[in-house]
Scaffold this motif. Structure first.
Motif, PDB file in Angstrom:
ATOM      1  N   SER A 170     -11.609  32.036  65.635  1.00  0.00           N
ATOM      2  CA  SER A 170     -12.178  31.925  64.343  1.00  0.00           C
ATOM      3  C   SER A 170     -13.727  32.050  64.447  1.00  0.00           C
TER       4      SER A 170
ATOM      5  N   ALA B 193      -7.047  30.042  64.748  1.00  0.00           N
ATOM      6  CA  ALA B 193      -7.484  28.651  64.377  1.00  0.00           C
ATOM      7  C   ALA B 193      -7.390  27.816  65.573  1.00  0.00           C
TER       8      ALA B 193
ATOM      9  N   GLY C  99      -3.164  31.170  62.063  1.00  0.00           N
ATOM     10  CA  GLY C  99      -3.666  29.794  61.651  1.00  0.00           C
ATOM     11  C   GLY C  99      -2.258  29.313  60.639  1.00  0.00           C
TER      12      GLY C  99
END
Length: 309
Positions: A119, A170, A235
């Motif tokens: 990310s 994530a 995520g």
């Protein structure tokens, strides 16, 4: 691409995600784990997988593990510390690993290449952040290295015919993890149950996904997405603050420490204080995270407490 009866190489396969991925693949595939074991633990490599101690910044080592009968490369090896002591080395070696593997994959006609990005390529982007968000403006050398790696993967997908999958993660949590906020808090509280030092102001808020669910999502996407280049966020739909993580860890350890914040809105230079990825594209392919970000943190905390305590 169906992940059955294939010869696959997992770089970084003795690490957190790599070892869980190797364990997921080993029942139905011939799995070669390539790891220099500088951070990974050989004991995590699952029975049935072959461990080759290799440094994928070295061309000869890459040639030893990615052979003419290799069908899929899962590239997870990387320096992952966003606050690395030698950021130039981090950038140069991360991109060298990826370039070496892609060159070799093209040389021996590997049909699939799976790359674990981050990310951090988005920088401080609006939330939830979709895969097509632009411009990508990372704020750490780690994020910059992942973005450069993605450019290499894109080039080999479009110009060399290697079908590729890029996963922007994530925060992934789970057993055997070290150097992450969850094990860090556990270790601090084992040392001093009365006071817990928290970097920043504790309001940093990010999405957390358990490693077992992360691996499940990777395999689901590789099986179901077949464009030349497939980029997916991985995520959860929810986020967890650093203070909430401290609460969860303290609850699981039956402690009530005083929190001591170091101050500022981020834990270190290059830290993105707030992150939540859009997972609509992933959901459109039929995969949803089975638990919230808080629940993923709690599950990982319980596993890590059992290990560390």
């Amino acid at each position: 691409m169906h992940l059955t009866d294939r010869r696959v190489v997992v770089t970084g396969g003795a690490g957190l995600i790599g070892s869980h991925l190797a364990a997921r693949l080993v029942d139905d595939n011939d799995v070669i784990v390539a790891d220099d074991c500088s951070k990974g633990d050989p004991d995590r490599v699952p029975d049935g997988a072959t461990l080759v101690e290799a440094d994928v910044t070295d061309d000869d080592d890459v040639a030893r593990v990615v052979t003419e009968d290799t069908e899929v490369v899962f590239h997870l090896a990387a320096h992952t510390d966003t606050n690395h002591a030698d950021p130039r080395r981090l950038f140069e070696e991360n991109t060298e690993m990826t370039y070496n593997l892609l060159e070799r994959a093209a040389e021996v006609d590997v049909s699939g290449f799976v790359f674990t990005s981050s990310s951090t390529v988005y920088g401080e982007a609006p939330r939830p952040t979709p895969e097509d968000y632009a411009p990508l403006e990372p704020i750490s050398e780690y994020g910059a290295s992942k973005l450069a790696d993605e450019g290499l993967v894109s080039t080999y997908a479009h110009s060399h015919g290697i079908r590729s999958w890029v996963f922007r993660f994530a925060n992934i949590v789970g057993p055997h993890q070290r150097g992450n906020v969850v094990p860090d808090f556990i270790e601090k509280l084992l040392d001093d149950p009365e006071t817990l030092t928290i970097l920043g102001d504790g309001r940093q808020e990010k999405s957390y996904l358990h490693v077992e669910d992360c691996v499940d999502a990777i395999c689901h996407v590789v099986d179901g997405a077949d464009a030349p280049l497939n980029t997916y966020n991985l995520g959860s739909r929810t986020t967890t603050s650093v203070t909430r993580i401290a609460d969860i860890v303290s609850e699981e350890m039956s402690l009530d420490p005083t929190y001591a914040y170091t101050g500022g809105d981020r834990g270190w230079t290059g830290d993105v204080p707030r992150m939540r990825l859009s997972i609509e594209k992933l959901a459109g392919l039929g995969w949803e995270p089975p638990e919230s970000s808080d629940d993923a943190v709690r599950r990982a905390a319980r596993q890590l407490i059992d290990e560390l305590a």
